[in-house]
Design a protein around this motif. Structure first.
Motif, mmCIF file in Angstrom:
data_model
loop_
_atom_site.group_PDB
_atom_site.id
_atom_site.type_symbol
_atom_site.label_atom_id
_atom_site.label_comp_id
_atom_site.label_asym_id
_atom_site.label_seq_id
_atom_site.Cartn_x
_atom_site.Cartn_y
_atom_site.Cartn_z
ATOM 1 N N PHE A 173 0.824 -1.207 0.000
ATOM 2 C CA PHE A 173 0.000 0.000 0.000
ATOM 3 C C PHE A 173 0.858 1.258 0.000
ATOM 4 C CE2 PHE A 173 -3.500 -2.773 0.870
ATOM 5 C CZ PHE A 173 -4.616 -2.084 0.421
ATOM 6 N N MET A 174 1.997 1.222 0.668
ATOM 7 C CA MET A 174 2.855 2.392 0.660
ATOM 8 C C MET A 174 3.403 2.663 -0.741
ATOM 9 S SD MET A 174 2.887 4.095 3.396
ATOM 10 C CE MET A 174 1.121 3.766 3.269
ATOM 11 N N VAL A 175 3.769 1.607 -1.452
ATOM 12 C CA VAL A 175 4.226 1.779 -2.837
ATOM 13 C C VAL A 175 3.118 2.390 -3.681
ATOM 14 C CG1 VAL A 175 4.922 0.552 -4.929
ATOM 15 C CG2 VAL A 175 5.967 -0.041 -2.742
ATOM 16 N N LEU A 176 1.894 1.896 -3.500
ATOM 17 C CA LEU A 176 0.759 2.430 -4.262
ATOM 18 C C LEU A 176 0.517 3.902 -3.937
ATOM 19 C CD1 LEU A 176 -1.893 -0.448 -4.212
ATOM 20 C CD2 LEU A 176 -0.270 0.142 -5.998
ATOM 21 N N PHE A 177 0.611 4.263 -2.654
ATOM 22 C CA PHE A 177 0.349 5.655 -2.272
ATOM 23 C C PHE A 177 1.483 6.582 -2.703
ATOM 24 C CE2 PHE A 177 -2.675 3.749 0.836
ATOM 25 C CZ PHE A 177 -3.803 4.416 0.385
ATOM 26 N N VAL A 178 2.715 6.086 -2.704
ATOM 27 C CA VAL A 178 3.817 6.892 -3.236
ATOM 28 C C VAL A 178 3.596 7.156 -4.719
ATOM 29 C CG1 VAL A 178 6.280 6.868 -3.790
ATOM 30 C CG2 VAL A 178 5.520 6.208 -1.504
ATOM 31 N N MET A 179 3.181 6.119 -5.441
ATOM 32 C CA MET A 179 2.868 6.285 -6.869
ATOM 33 C C MET A 179 1.721 7.275 -7.055
ATOM 34 S SD MET A 179 3.149 2.279 -8.043
ATOM 35 C CE MET A 179 2.359 2.606 -9.618
ATOM 36 N N ALA A 180 0.680 7.139 -6.222
ATOM 37 C CA ALA A 180 -0.466 8.051 -6.315
ATOM 38 C C ALA A 180 -0.055 9.484 -6.036
ATOM 39 C CB ALA A 180 -1.558 7.614 -5.336
ATOM 40 N N ALA A 181 0.818 9.680 -5.029
ATOM 41 C CA ALA A 181 1.299 11.030 -4.711
ATOM 42 C C ALA A 181 2.073 11.608 -5.884
ATOM 43 C CB ALA A 181 2.178 10.985 -3.463
ATOM 44 N N GLY A 182 2.921 10.792 -6.535
ATOM 45 C CA GLY A 182 3.669 11.263 -7.699
ATOM 46 C C GLY A 182 2.758 11.651 -8.849
ATOM 47 N N VAL A 183 1.729 10.839 -9.095
ATOM 48 C CA VAL A 183 0.765 11.147 -10.161
ATOM 49 C C VAL A 183 0.020 12.437 -9.849
ATOM 50 C CG1 VAL A 183 -1.368 10.382 -11.268
ATOM 51 C CG2 VAL A 183 0.491 8.756 -10.893
ATOM 52 N N ASN A 184 -0.397 12.604 -8.593
ATOM 53 C CA ASN A 184 -1.108 13.819 -8.199
ATOM 54 C C ASN A 184 -0.237 15.064 -8.395
ATOM 55 O OD1 ASN A 184 -3.282 12.260 -7.479
ATOM 56 N ND2 ASN A 184 -2.815 12.280 -5.291
ATOM 57 N N GLN A 185 1.026 14.967 -8.011
ATOM 58 C CA GLN A 185 1.940 16.098 -8.189
ATOM 59 C C GLN A 185 2.100 16.440 -9.668
ATOM 60 O OE1 GLN A 185 5.334 14.491 -5.959
ATOM 61 N NE2 GLN A 185 5.112 16.169 -4.500
ATOM 62 N N TYR A 186 2.279 15.433 -10.474
ATOM 63 C CA TYR A 186 2.472 15.645 -11.913
ATOM 64 C C TYR A 186 1.238 16.309 -12.520
ATOM 65 C CZ TYR A 186 3.072 14.610 -16.873
ATOM 66 O OH TYR A 186 3.173 14.719 -18.234
ATOM 67 N N GLN A 187 0.059 15.791 -12.174
ATOM 68 C CA GLN A 187 -1.170 16.355 -12.727
ATOM 69 C C GLN A 187 -1.349 17.813 -12.306
ATOM 70 O OE1 GLN A 187 -4.272 13.695 -11.410
ATOM 71 N NE2 GLN A 187 -4.007 12.309 -13.155
ATOM 72 N N LEU A 188 -1.029 18.108 -11.058
ATOM 73 C CA LEU A 188 -1.200 19.476 -10.567
ATOM 74 C C LEU A 188 -0.256 20.441 -11.282
ATOM 75 C CD1 LEU A 188 -2.504 21.339 -8.331
ATOM 76 C CD2 LEU A 188 -0.376 20.972 -7.085
ATOM 77 N N LEU A 189 1.015 20.072 -11.391
ATOM 78 C CA LEU A 189 1.998 20.971 -11.989
ATOM 79 C C LEU A 189 1.760 21.157 -13.481
ATOM 80 C CD1 LEU A 189 5.223 19.731 -10.133
ATOM 81 C CD2 LEU A 189 3.889 21.795 -9.664
ATOM 82 N N LYS A 190 1.142 20.199 -14.141
ATOM 83 C CA LYS A 190 0.887 20.295 -15.578
ATOM 84 C C LYS A 190 -0.474 20.902 -15.916
ATOM 85 C CE LYS A 190 4.756 18.489 -16.981
ATOM 86 N NZ LYS A 190 5.742 19.286 -17.772
ATOM 87 N N THR A 191 -1.321 21.111 -14.901
ATOM 88 C CA THR A 191 -2.659 21.639 -15.142
ATOM 89 C C THR A 191 -2.674 23.142 -14.882
ATOM 90 O OG1 THR A 191 -3.619 19.542 -14.405
ATOM 91 C CG2 THR A 191 -5.097 21.445 -14.544
ATOM 92 N N PRO A 192 -3.156 23.960 -15.837
ATOM 93 C CA PRO A 192 -3.252 25.410 -15.621
ATOM 94 C C PRO A 192 -4.161 25.736 -14.443
ATOM 95 C CG PRO A 192 -3.539 24.859 -17.945
ATOM 96 C CD PRO A 192 -3.571 23.565 -17.192
ATOM 97 N N VAL A 193 -3.845 26.862 -13.801
ATOM 98 C CA VAL A 193 -4.607 27.269 -12.608
ATOM 99 C C VAL A 193 -6.080 27.446 -12.935
ATOM 100 C CG1 VAL A 193 -4.876 29.038 -10.847
ATOM 101 C CG2 VAL A 193 -2.586 28.362 -11.591
ATOM 102 N N LEU A 194 -6.397 28.081 -14.058
ATOM 103 C CA LEU A 194 -7.799 28.313 -14.421
ATOM 104 C C LEU A 194 -8.551 26.997 -14.617
ATOM 105 C CD1 LEU A 194 -7.557 31.378 -16.847
ATOM 106 C CD2 LEU A 194 -8.377 31.325 -14.482
ATOM 107 N N GLN A 195 -7.862 26.014 -15.156
ATOM 108 C CA GLN A 195 -8.521 24.722 -15.341
ATOM 109 C C GLN A 195 -8.785 24.043 -14.001
ATOM 110 O OE1 GLN A 195 -6.705 22.222 -18.301
ATOM 111 N NE2 GLN A 195 -7.830 20.397 -17.642
ATOM 112 N N LEU A 196 -7.874 24.253 -13.040
ATOM 113 C CA LEU A 196 -8.115 23.715 -11.702
ATOM 114 C C LEU A 196 -9.338 24.373 -11.070
ATOM 115 C CD1 LEU A 196 -4.488 23.596 -10.237
ATOM 116 C CD2 LEU A 196 -5.907 21.635 -10.877
ATOM 117 N N LEU A 197 -9.457 25.691 -11.268
ATOM 118 C CA LEU A 197 -10.563 26.430 -10.670
ATOM 119 C C LEU A 197 -11.895 26.097 -11.318
ATOM 120 C CD1 LEU A 197 -8.888 29.934 -10.252
ATOM 121 C CD2 LEU A 197 -9.534 28.370 -8.413
ATOM 122 N N HIS A 198 -11.881 25.825 -12.615
ATOM 123 C CA HIS A 198 -13.129 25.614 -13.353
ATOM 124 C C HIS A 198 -13.228 24.208 -13.919
ATOM 125 C CE1 HIS A 198 -13.916 29.903 -13.066
ATOM 126 N NE2 HIS A 198 -12.685 30.146 -13.508
#
Length: 602
Positions: free
Chosen positions: A160-185
């Motif tokens: 589960f820790m491996v899965l959550f580390v992977m999930a955290a990495g995916v979440n970080q990548y998605q956030l940094l690649k997504t424009p702020v306006l798209q996050l808001l809307h």
């Protein structure tokens, strides 16, 4: 400051986080329950009933790992759907992307670690309860099994820790690649449902053709064998996909075209929502339907073997108890048998070469034998005396001990019997209404029989013992491992897959807030909005459940060659399925209503 804002956001969505946390706890608990069995090689190798299913344990472990991965993906998507707008707001207020990414990673890992640890502790308790329940039901004794198994704890935590580390990495990548306006809307992105009537018609026809071919192969699996299984797997998977991608969408369009149905309450809005959901969730719903079929099938077969085991023993021996040369203790125990429907007494004499039976007794109480037709047991019928006198004495072995099997048999008159010099051996047979209800007594009688006839305890004599209890033990040893595995793995799959569907539906709740708010503003009652949500989610739960159940009904044809009646007591696994499914439906509906109707007043 950023941490304080994050905690405030979590507090504002505390109910959703509790559900997410609870779901992750159950996922890790179920995973531990299974791994406590699958990874304990000493337990598997030292118990013959479980050892029979060691390969299934290994396959099941891989399958459970895959479905857990899918579950974590959908749970993670649900987490991000709740927080995406908040993260966008933090960035609008000047927070750096890297700081937000670190915050996401911290939230994901903390939630994951806490849920895994709590779930593992819960899993230890559940393992003790469920394993004790199943083992007592299956009448097997196991060695070297403990609810707490350190390697299983390590595997669960690390996995589960491996899965959550992977999930955290995916979440970080998605956030940094997504424009702020798209996050808001993000919840205001348009949804398009493409329509191609010709393509839809082709897929509908293909779905029906593929499913017909697949079900035909399952029904005739004895004829087509492995090739039929391969064809059935491919065609049923394709048919299920086309069913959700086209057929159900076409059915909804027909319903929407019916003026009476469309104009009742919010049906027009609900049907429009469903058309998009089913199209958007095609792969998910098809996957859930197929894996629900596997899970429900595993539970059905597992429970089926519980009733099959005594039935199989019955087809191998006509008598429930045979007292041949019994000791006083066995005679006394026989008085405790309940529901006795028939008894018979025989006097036997034997010398070094021959066993003698009295014709009058055999005529009055004919020897019973299992009758077969097309390699299937068709019931117990009496053996005619003239058949025994012709030398066909195999049926007599049902009341003999192994030392008598090799001797000649003579059926003599009472006068001839009295002239034989050897002593008389009494034999008494019992047939009861319910073998399982008398199992504890029969087990004790068998123990005394072994004491009185030591040849039954070892070597060739033990192999030749044809009593119903010995046959029951053999069948129990062969199939109880499959029963154990089927129930354990099936419940785990059903719980996780229902959770996946729940989080998939909830992850789209944010985009529906404005739709339901708008309906409320134009005067739609809150009760009607709740009904619309209940109907929409009900359909999304029912469709894969119905399709998966139909797959199971045809899939049980596979077991006709190794089970007497794979459809026996079918109501029990389906009831377990319904209770679990309805529970997840109710929770999903309640949470969805809480999200989309949060700002809607009465």
């Amino acid at each position: 400051m950023l941490l304080k804002l994050s905690l405030t956001g979590i507090k504002g969505r505390l109910k959703d986080y509790i559900v997410l946390f609870s779901g992750l706890i159950m996922a890790s608990a179920i995973f531990y329950m299974f791994e406590a069995l699958a990874t304990n090689k000493s337990f598997v190798s030292s118990n013959s009933p479980i050892r029979m299913a060691s390969i299934i344990f290994q396959i099941g472990s891989v399958l459970l790992g895959i479905i857990t991965l899918v579950y974590i993906i959908y749970a993670n998507n649900f987490l991000m759907s709740m927080r995406r707008r908040d993260y966008g707001m933090f960035m609008m207020l000047g927070a750096k992307g890297r700081k937000i990414a670190q915050l996401i990673a911290a939230e994901t890992l903390v939630i994951g670690m806490a849920a895994t640890l709590v779930g593992t502790v819960l899993g230890i308790g559940l393992t003790r309860i469920i394993s004790n329940l199943l083992l007592s039901q299956m009448d097997i004794q196991v060695k070297q099994f403990s609810p707490f198994y350190l390697p299983a704890v390590i595997v669960t935590v690390v996995f589960f820790m491996v899965l959550f580390v992977m999930a955290a990495g995916v979440n970080q990548y998605q956030l940094l690649k997504t424009p702020v306006l798209q996050l808001l809307h993000n919840d205001q992105q348009p949804n398009h449902v493409s329509q191609n009537k010709l393509g839809q018609l082709v897929q509908i026809v293909l779905s029906l053709i593929f499913l017909t071919i697949g079900y035909t192969m399952l029904i005739n699996v004895a004829t087509y064998q492995i090739a039929g299984l391969v064809v059935a797997l491919v065609t049923i998977v394709l048919g299920t996909y086309f069913l959700f991608n086209a057929f159900f969408g076409w059915m909804l369009r027909l319903l929407k075209g019916n003026q009476y149905i469309r104009n009742r309450g919010l049906n027009n809005f609900t049907l429009a929502q469903l058309r998009f959901r089913i199209k958007d969730y095609t792969k998910m719903l098809a996957l859930v339907a197929m894996l629900f079929a596997l899970a429900l099938g595993a539970i059905t077969v597992g429970i089926g073997y519980q009733s099959e085991i005594p039935a199989m023993a019955k087809t191998m021996a006509p008598y429930d108890v045979v007292l041949n040369q019994p000791n006083p203790q066995a005679r006394q125990l026989a008085k405790n048998l309940t529901g006795v429907k028939a008894t018979a007494n025989y006097d036997v004499k034997e010398d070094a070469q021959t066993v003698y039976y009295r014709a009058t007794q055999l005529k009055k109480n004919p020897i019973m034998a299992v009758q077969y037709s097309n390699d299937r047991a068709k019931g117990i019928k009496p053996v005619q005396l003239k058949t025994l006198q012709k030398g066909n004495v195999a049926a007599l072995q049902a009341i003999q001990v192994p030392s008598q099997f090799s001797k000649d048999v003579k059926v003599v008159t009472d006068a001839e019997f009295s002239q034989i010099a050897s002593g008389t051996i009494p034999i008494k047979t019992y047939r009861v209404k319910d073998f399982m209800a008398n199992l504890s007594v029969i087990k004790k009688i068998h123990t005394q029989q072994v004491i009185a006839n030591p040849e039954l305890a070892k070597g060739q004599g033990a192999l030749m013992d044809g009593s119903k209890y010995v046959n029951y033990q053999m069948a129990n040893g062969m199939f109880s491992g499959l029963e154990f595995m089927g129930f354990f793995l099936g419940i785990a799959f059903l719980a996780m897959l229902a959770s996946c569907l729940m989080f998939k539906i909830l992850s789209g709740a944010a985009s529906d807030v404005k739709r339901y708010t708008m309906l409320a503003k134009i005067g739609t009652r809150r009760s009607l909005l709740k009904q619309s949500i209940a109907k929409e989610i009900g359909v999304l739960f029912c469709l894969p459940g119905i399709v998966g159940s139909i797959h199971v009904l045809f899939g049980l044809q596979l077991f006709k060659q190794i089970m007497l009646n794979p459809y026996q007591n079918l109501w029990l696994p389906f009831t377990i399925f319904m209770i679990l499914y309805v529970g997840y439906y109710w929770v999903t509906t309640w949470l969805y209503q809480g999200i989309v109707l949060k700002t809607v007043t009465q």
